[in-house]
Design a protein around this motif. Structure first.
Motif, PDB file in Angstrom:
ATOM      1  N   GLU A   1       0.830  -1.197   0.000  1.00  0.00           N
ATOM      2  CA  GLU A   1       0.000   0.000   0.000  1.00  0.00           C
ATOM      3  C   GLU A   1       0.871   1.257   0.000  1.00  0.00           C
ATOM      4  O   GLU A   1       1.984   1.247   0.535  1.00  0.00           O
ATOM      5  CB  GLU A   1      -0.920   0.037   1.236  1.00  0.00           C
ATOM      6  CG  GLU A   1      -1.978  -1.040   1.272  1.00  0.00           C
ATOM      7  CD  GLU A   1      -2.861  -0.932   2.489  1.00  0.00           C
ATOM      8  OE1 GLU A   1      -2.373  -0.466   3.557  1.00  0.00           O
ATOM      9  OE2 GLU A   1      -4.051  -1.277   2.417  1.00  0.00           O
ATOM     10  N   VAL A   2       0.332   2.325  -0.575  1.00  0.00           N
ATOM     11  CA  VAL A   2       1.001   3.630  -0.545  1.00  0.00           C
ATOM     12  C   VAL A   2       0.009   4.672  -0.051  1.00  0.00           C
ATOM     13  O   VAL A   2      -1.207   4.490  -0.131  1.00  0.00           O
ATOM     14  CB  VAL A   2       1.539   4.041  -1.938  1.00  0.00           C
ATOM     15  CG1 VAL A   2       2.515   3.004  -2.467  1.00  0.00           C
ATOM     16  CG2 VAL A   2       0.393   4.272  -2.938  1.00  0.00           C
ATOM     17  N   GLU A   3       0.547   5.777   0.475  1.00  0.00           N
ATOM     18  CA  GLU A   3      -0.272   6.899   0.925  1.00  0.00           C
ATOM     19  C   GLU A   3      -0.091   8.070  -0.016  1.00  0.00           C
ATOM     20  O   GLU A   3       1.036   8.386  -0.408  1.00  0.00           O
ATOM     21  CB  GLU A   3       0.134   7.334   2.330  1.00  0.00           C
ATOM     22  CG  GLU A   3      -0.201   6.336   3.410  1.00  0.00           C
ATOM     23  CD  GLU A   3       0.226   6.819   4.788  1.00  0.00           C
ATOM     24  OE1 GLU A   3      -0.482   6.515   5.762  1.00  0.00           O
ATOM     25  OE2 GLU A   3       1.266   7.503   4.865  1.00  0.00           O
ATOM     26  N   LEU A   4      -1.191   8.712  -0.354  1.00  0.00           N
ATOM     27  CA  LEU A   4      -1.157   9.916  -1.180  1.00  0.00           C
ATOM     28  C   LEU A   4      -1.348  11.130  -0.283  1.00  0.00           C
ATOM     29  O   LEU A   4      -2.292  11.187   0.516  1.00  0.00           O
ATOM     30  CB  LEU A   4      -2.252   9.864  -2.244  1.00  0.00           C
ATOM     31  CG  LEU A   4      -2.433  11.120  -3.107  1.00  0.00           C
ATOM     32  CD1 LEU A   4      -1.154  11.435  -3.884  1.00  0.00           C
ATOM     33  CD2 LEU A   4      -3.608  10.950  -4.067  1.00  0.00           C
ATOM     34  N   MET A   5      -0.432  12.109  -0.387  1.00  0.00           N
ATOM     35  CA  MET A   5      -0.482  13.336   0.395  1.00  0.00           C
ATOM     36  C   MET A   5      -0.571  14.533  -0.549  1.00  0.00           C
ATOM     37  O   MET A   5      -0.023  14.514  -1.650  1.00  0.00           O
ATOM     38  CB  MET A   5       0.772  13.468   1.268  1.00  0.00           C
ATOM     39  CG  MET A   5       1.153  12.219   2.041  1.00  0.00           C
ATOM     40  SD  MET A   5       0.026  11.858   3.395  1.00  0.00           S
ATOM     41  CE  MET A   5       0.438  13.198   4.534  1.00  0.00           C
TER      42      MET A   5
ATOM     43  N   ASN B   1       1.070  16.332  -8.765  1.00  0.00           N
ATOM     44  CA  ASN B   1       0.255  17.172  -7.881  1.00  0.00           C
ATOM     45  C   ASN B   1       0.046  16.564  -6.505  1.00  0.00           C
ATOM     46  O   ASN B   1      -0.851  16.962  -5.766  1.00  0.00           O
ATOM     47  CB  ASN B   1      -1.097  17.479  -8.530  1.00  0.00           C
ATOM     48  CG  ASN B   1      -1.825  16.226  -8.954  1.00  0.00           C
ATOM     49  OD1 ASN B   1      -1.370  15.123  -8.676  1.00  0.00           O
ATOM     50  ND2 ASN B   1      -2.950  16.398  -9.613  1.00  0.00           N
ATOM     51  N   GLY B   2       0.877  15.613  -6.136  1.00  0.00           N
ATOM     52  CA  GLY B   2       0.802  15.022  -4.806  1.00  0.00           C
ATOM     53  C   GLY B   2       2.064  14.229  -4.503  1.00  0.00           C
ATOM     54  O   GLY B   2       2.840  13.906  -5.408  1.00  0.00           O
ATOM     55  N   THR B   3       2.264  13.952  -3.224  1.00  0.00           N
ATOM     56  CA  THR B   3       3.385  13.123  -2.780  1.00  0.00           C
ATOM     57  C   THR B   3       2.877  11.718  -2.501  1.00  0.00           C
ATOM     58  O   THR B   3       1.815  11.546  -1.898  1.00  0.00           O
ATOM     59  CB  THR B   3       4.027  13.718  -1.513  1.00  0.00           C
ATOM     60  OG1 THR B   3       4.623  14.978  -1.833  1.00  0.00           O
ATOM     61  CG2 THR B   3       5.099  12.795  -0.944  1.00  0.00           C
ATOM     62  N   VAL B   4       3.628  10.721  -2.930  1.00  0.00           N
ATOM     63  CA  VAL B   4       3.267   9.324  -2.694  1.00  0.00           C
ATOM     64  C   VAL B   4       4.372   8.675  -1.877  1.00  0.00           C
ATOM     65  O   VAL B   4       5.547   8.721  -2.254  1.00  0.00           O
ATOM     66  CB  VAL B   4       3.058   8.555  -4.009  1.00  0.00           C
ATOM     67  CG1 VAL B   4       2.692   7.099  -3.716  1.00  0.00           C
ATOM     68  CG2 VAL B   4       1.978   9.217  -4.857  1.00  0.00           C
TER      69      VAL B   4
END
Length: 222
Positions: free
Chosen positions: A64-68, A95-98
């Motif tokens: 899993e990864v988190e999108l910020m 447009n986001g950090t993963v």
């Protein structure tokens, strides 16, 4: 016309690719390579530029990864999810950090080979689904961004109910305490008048969110 078994499971988990044409999925699988990231690693940085000649689009094979967005949490992505594709299709920077939430195995393909594959692709239904998914994700990012913006500008009421004063302890050392502001002001005015006539003691002021005036002041030990 066979697709690698690991990629077949990945595509089956994706709403975009699960019903894609077999020839397209086979060609896509053959262009992919694998990357592994341990937990807590940054995979994509927000505002990082995208170059199709050297940068890649990612599919999650395992983990899993988190999108910020702007330092705020947006969502968690799991097996079958694709990311890093928005600047490939729409241009601009990411447009986001993963970041990896767990150890994660990713299947990746560079932008240029994917563009060649899409240009020759006759699976228009898959392309339409992919475009719709990008629109959905962009809308979700915009909503999150607006929500966090509203929260950051929310007015906060300041509680003036208590102020620090000091008491003399048994050992002669001054000990900080807290006291209702109304009481402290009344005592100060009474001491200043010095004529034995005390002003009428004002009612305690209770601001929204302030502790009840009927509770004993809480000692603040520093």
């Amino acid at each position: 016309t066979w697709v690698q078994s690991a990629d077949a499971r990945l595509f089956a988990a994706s709403p975009i690719f699960q019903n894609g044409r077999l020839d397209f999925l086979r060609d896509l699988s053959n262009r992919m390579s694998t990357r592994k990231f341990d937990e807590g690693k940054t995979i994509i940085e927000e505002n990082e530029s995208f170059s199709p000649s050297c940068d890649v689009i990612y599919w999650i094979a395992k983990g899993e990864v988190e999108l910020m967005k702007g330092g705020h949490f947006v969502t968690v992505l799991g097996e079958g999810a694709v990311f890093g594709d928005i600047p490939f299709f729409r241009g601009g920077a990411h447009n986001g950090t993963v970041r990896s939430k767990t150890q994660v195995f990713l299947r990746v393909v560079r932008g240029d080979p994917l563009r060649e594959l899409l240009d020759s692709c006759i699976d228009r239904e898959l392309c339409a689904k992919w475009d719709e998914d990008i629109e959905r994700r962009l809308s979700a990012l915009t909503r999150k961004e607006m929500l966090y913006s509203q929260i950051s500008h929310k007015t906060t009421h300041i509680d003036f109910m208590f102020m620090k004063t000091s008491n003399m302890g048994p050992d002669g050392v001054r000990v900080p305490k807290t006291e209702p502001l109304g009481d402290a002001l009344f005592d100060a005015l009474a001491a200043k008048s010095g004529n034995g006539t005390l002003p009428k003691k004002p009612p305690q002021l209770v601001l929204p969110g302030a502790p009840s005036p009927f509770l004993e002041p809480i000692a603040a030990h520093c």
